[in-house]
Scaffold this motif. Sequence first.
Motif, PDB file in Angstrom:
ATOM      1  N   HIS A   1       5.639   4.457  12.613  1.00  0.00           N
ATOM      2  CA  HIS A   1       4.484   5.143  13.236  1.00  0.00           C
ATOM      3  C   HIS A   1       4.567   6.606  12.880  1.00  0.00           C
ATOM      4  N   ALA A   2       5.945   6.893  12.694  1.00  0.00           N
ATOM      5  CA  ALA A   2       5.869   8.301  12.418  1.00  0.00           C
ATOM      6  C   ALA A   2       5.762   8.547  10.865  1.00  0.00           C
ATOM      7  N   LEU A   3       5.380   7.909  10.094  1.00  0.00           N
ATOM      8  CA  LEU A   3       5.036   7.909   8.788  1.00  0.00           C
ATOM      9  C   LEU A   3       3.703   8.508   8.431  1.00  0.00           C
ATOM     10  N   THR A   4       3.595   9.293   7.464  1.00  0.00           N
ATOM     11  CA  THR A   4       2.228  10.049   7.402  1.00  0.00           C
ATOM     12  C   THR A   4       1.253   8.749   6.843  1.00  0.00           C
ATOM     13  N   ARG A   5       0.076   8.891   6.831  1.00  0.00           N
ATOM     14  CA  ARG A   5      -0.738   7.940   6.232  1.00  0.00           C
ATOM     15  C   ARG A   5      -0.603   7.478   4.760  1.00  0.00           C
ATOM     16  N   GLU A   6      -0.160   8.701   4.177  1.00  0.00           N
ATOM     17  CA  GLU A   6       0.279   8.447   2.528  1.00  0.00           C
ATOM     18  C   GLU A   6       1.594   7.565   2.335  1.00  0.00           C
ATOM     19  N   GLU A   7       2.196   7.724   3.340  1.00  0.00           N
ATOM     20  CA  GLU A   7       3.593   7.252   3.205  1.00  0.00           C
ATOM     21  C   GLU A   7       3.349   5.829   3.713  1.00  0.00           C
ATOM     22  N   GLN A   8       2.593   5.474   4.502  1.00  0.00           N
ATOM     23  CA  GLN A   8       2.328   4.260   4.865  1.00  0.00           C
ATOM     24  C   GLN A   8       1.436   3.283   3.922  1.00  0.00           C
ATOM     25  N   ALA A   9       0.461   4.136   3.400  1.00  0.00           N
ATOM     26  CA  ALA A   9      -0.457   3.677   2.515  1.00  0.00           C
ATOM     27  C   ALA A   9       0.315   3.147   1.191  1.00  0.00           C
ATOM     28  N   LYS A  10       1.280   3.653   1.012  1.00  0.00           N
ATOM     29  CA  LYS A  10       2.385   3.213  -0.047  1.00  0.00           C
ATOM     30  C   LYS A  10       2.589   1.800   0.080  1.00  0.00           C
ATOM     31  N   TYR A  11       2.969   1.388   1.487  1.00  0.00           N
ATOM     32  CA  TYR A  11       3.639   0.143   1.717  1.00  0.00           C
ATOM     33  C   TYR A  11       2.613  -0.725   1.760  1.00  0.00           C
ATOM     34  N   TYR A  12       1.407  -0.232   2.321  1.00  0.00           N
ATOM     35  CA  TYR A  12       0.227  -1.134   2.588  1.00  0.00           C
ATOM     36  C   TYR A  12      -0.210  -1.568   1.141  1.00  0.00           C
ATOM     37  N   GLU A  13      -0.006  -0.734   0.214  1.00  0.00           N
ATOM     38  CA  GLU A  13      -0.498  -0.987  -1.188  1.00  0.00           C
ATOM     39  C   GLU A  13       0.522  -1.898  -1.780  1.00  0.00           C
ATOM     40  N   LEU A  14       1.805  -1.911  -1.619  1.00  0.00           N
ATOM     41  CA  LEU A  14       2.553  -2.766  -2.065  1.00  0.00           C
ATOM     42  C   LEU A  14       2.400  -4.041  -1.304  1.00  0.00           C
ATOM     43  N   ALA A  15       1.922  -4.185  -0.045  1.00  0.00           N
ATOM     44  CA  ALA A  15       2.077  -5.277   0.539  1.00  0.00           C
ATOM     45  C   ALA A  15       0.831  -5.937  -0.043  1.00  0.00           C
ATOM     46  N   ARG A  16      -0.236  -5.067  -0.310  1.00  0.00           N
ATOM     47  CA  ARG A  16      -1.479  -5.871  -0.825  1.00  0.00           C
ATOM     48  C   ARG A  16      -1.249  -6.572  -2.222  1.00  0.00           C
ATOM     49  N   LYS A  17      -0.296  -5.807  -2.897  1.00  0.00           N
ATOM     50  CA  LYS A  17      -0.156  -6.513  -4.307  1.00  0.00           C
ATOM     51  C   LYS A  17       0.780  -7.560  -4.216  1.00  0.00           C
ATOM     52  N   GLU A  18       1.673  -7.639  -3.049  1.00  0.00           N
ATOM     53  CA  GLU A  18       2.453  -8.632  -2.784  1.00  0.00           C
ATOM     54  C   GLU A  18       1.785  -9.917  -2.666  1.00  0.00           C
ATOM     55  N   ARG A  19       0.708  -9.977  -1.760  1.00  0.00           N
ATOM     56  CA  ARG A  19       0.045 -10.723  -1.496  1.00  0.00           C
ATOM     57  C   ARG A  19      -0.772 -11.282  -2.633  1.00  0.00           C
ATOM     58  N   GLN A  20      -1.548 -10.463  -3.403  1.00  0.00           N
ATOM     59  CA  GLN A  20      -2.252 -10.764  -4.537  1.00  0.00           C
ATOM     60  C   GLN A  20      -1.387 -11.841  -5.601  1.00  0.00           C
ATOM     61  N   LEU A  21      -0.111 -11.418  -5.708  1.00  0.00           N
ATOM     62  CA  LEU A  21       0.970 -11.888  -6.797  1.00  0.00           C
ATOM     63  C   LEU A  21       1.274 -13.319  -5.978  1.00  0.00           C
ATOM     64  N   HIS A  22       1.490 -13.220  -4.669  1.00  0.00           N
ATOM     65  CA  HIS A  22       1.519 -14.479  -4.041  1.00  0.00           C
ATOM     66  C   HIS A  22       0.628 -15.452  -4.189  1.00  0.00           C
ATOM     67  N   MET A  23      -0.760 -14.898  -4.017  1.00  0.00           N
ATOM     68  CA  MET A  23      -1.862 -15.940  -4.202  1.00  0.00           C
ATOM     69  C   MET A  23      -1.803 -16.407  -5.614  1.00  0.00           C
ATOM     70  N   GLN A  24      -1.797 -15.519  -6.670  1.00  0.00           N
ATOM     71  CA  GLN A  24      -1.833 -16.054  -7.934  1.00  0.00           C
ATOM     72  C   GLN A  24      -0.567 -17.200  -8.408  1.00  0.00           C
ATOM     73  N   LEU A  25       0.477 -16.646  -7.760  1.00  0.00           N
ATOM     74  CA  LEU A  25       1.723 -17.638  -7.890  1.00  0.00           C
ATOM     75  C   LEU A  25       1.413 -19.109  -7.235  1.00  0.00           C
ATOM     76  N   TYR A  26       1.042 -18.988  -6.113  1.00  0.00           N
ATOM     77  CA  TYR A  26       0.880 -20.133  -5.036  1.00  0.00           C
ATOM     78  C   TYR A  26      -0.728 -20.300  -4.580  1.00  0.00           C
ATOM     79  N   PRO A  27      -1.592 -20.803  -5.598  1.00  0.00           N
ATOM     80  CA  PRO A  27      -2.972 -20.841  -5.031  1.00  0.00           C
ATOM     81  C   PRO A  27      -3.153 -21.576  -3.964  1.00  0.00           C
ATOM     82  N   GLY A  28      -2.392 -22.519  -4.047  1.00  0.00           N
ATOM     83  CA  GLY A  28      -2.961 -23.652  -2.954  1.00  0.00           C
ATOM     84  C   GLY A  28      -2.068 -23.444  -1.515  1.00  0.00           C
ATOM     85  N   TRP A  29      -1.283 -22.191  -1.659  1.00  0.00           N
ATOM     86  CA  TRP A  29      -0.303 -22.108  -0.552  1.00  0.00           C
ATOM     87  C   TRP A  29      -1.246 -21.503   0.671  1.00  0.00           C
ATOM     88  N   SER A  30      -1.012 -21.823   2.106  1.00  0.00           N
ATOM     89  CA  SER A  30      -1.473 -21.136   3.064  1.00  0.00           C
ATOM     90  C   SER A  30      -0.309 -20.785   4.066  1.00  0.00           C
TER      91      SER A  30
END
Length: 492
Positions: A399-428
């Motif tokens: 919570h003490a992180l700045t938005r920019e700093e958090q945004a980095k991780y949100y972006e990473l997480a987003r990509k992580e999800r994207q990749l995960h989706m690509q790798l496991y299309p049927g996974w839920s």
Amino acid sequence: MPQLNGGGGDDLGANDEMISFKDEGEQEEKISENLSAERDLADVKSSLVNESETNQNSSSDSEAERRPPPRSETFRDKTRESLEEAAKRQDGGLFKSPPYPGYPFIMIPDLTSPYLPNGSLSPTARTYLQMKWPLLDVNHGSLQSRQALKDARSPSPAHIVGPFCLEFPGQSDLSLHQFQLSNKVPVVQHPHHVHPLTPLITYSNEHFTPGNPPPHLQGDVDPKTGIPRPPQHPDISPYYPLSPGSVGQLPHPLGWLVPQQGQPVYPITTGGFRHPYPTALTVNASMQSFLSSRFPHHMVPPHHSLHQTGIPHPAIVTPNVKQESSHSDIGLNSSTILYTLHRKHQDSKKEDEKKKQPHIKKPLNAFMLYMKEMRAKVVAECTLKESAAINQILGRRWHALTREEQAKYYELARKERQLHMQLYPGWSARDNYAGNQQGKKKKRKRDKQPGEGNDLSAPKKCRARFGLDQQNNWCGPCRCKYPKEVSCLVRA
DNA sequence: AAGCCTTTGAAGAGG
DNA sequence: CCTCTTCAAAGGCTT
């Protein structure tokens, strides 16, 4: 949940998701916490650290300093500049400038230390190298390195003691170790669970500079398995297993500074060995081939579980195999391990046949990624080992992180999800629910009601209800102020 | 040995 | 749509 607009641009899309509060009390607490936590920390620090220390440590990215409204030239900027400069001097450009100007986890070794005569590697740098690249022969385990450490810590504040975590956000690892050494805390607590060869790196391809890997990493050999690995797909998540060659080619600007977890976000379960330092000692090439041949359906999930690189996705965890990853395996000879694995395999064979689907873990969210990266640092800073307490600290820091700093991780997480989706299309995510897991017990339902008292969340409630200014109204346990509060929550 | 604790965020389930 | 629940990591602690 709001998503970052994956598009380039900035992290503007993350604005809405930066800090979400669940209830008023929480919000109130968080707000006051954000405003006061750092002050509290500062108080604790100032009471424990003498002025010279404080000045010395002030060259940091402390949370308080991280967000000064008028940001002319922050400390981080200075340190980054000095880092770049030092990196250029030392490596002729090996270390590139940070991709995230606001990268919060800069831990600057004292490159200007007097222990850097004749341009040789400073003790601090040696320490980092040892931590990050243990294969490097940097006086590994030698008296010399210990002496270097000893020398480096000479100005350590022996008077600083405390059962709780002292947060020195900008403190370099070495200095933190100095604290611990001086506090008679078990020696150097460098992140044991950090795989030195898999630094947390960004997804950005720009960091994957094709080049010659360091000599010791030549040949792109998996440090865990000892076998050569296929080239990394450029899209593959950096949190996925990385070949050391790749890592060597990954001049993450701060890769050698960033306190990362050694494991990929999805811990590879190569042969089920999951050790902080999964070197060739752990699983050698023959072992790997054995495992590959003996556990085909274990380790080789259906087609989709293999990334196009041929690397099993680390999210895939076969519970039985994971069980085998006991650290006690370390030190056993190969035949014993082989036999044990073979027997266990026999035992679980039938069960495995039932559940052919490997366990595909959820992609990590932003906070999980943050925790993964920062845990080692917090652990190193604290005498605390309990994850619950560590996570509380990490939550505050998040919570003490700045938005920019958090945004980095949100972006990473987003990509992580994207990749995960690509790798496991049927996974839920539903697939991982206890109800759908054979043999996996359902977790106990946590029925914490907001009105509940006398539980460990009580401190929060008092703080939220009365605020920090009226601590006299707090109940007993709640008076344990942060960061002591954290230690209060830790049952001794 | 299995589950809890503790954090945040994503996603599913159910009303 | 909203709320609640589960799970992801981690490792010491509890049952």
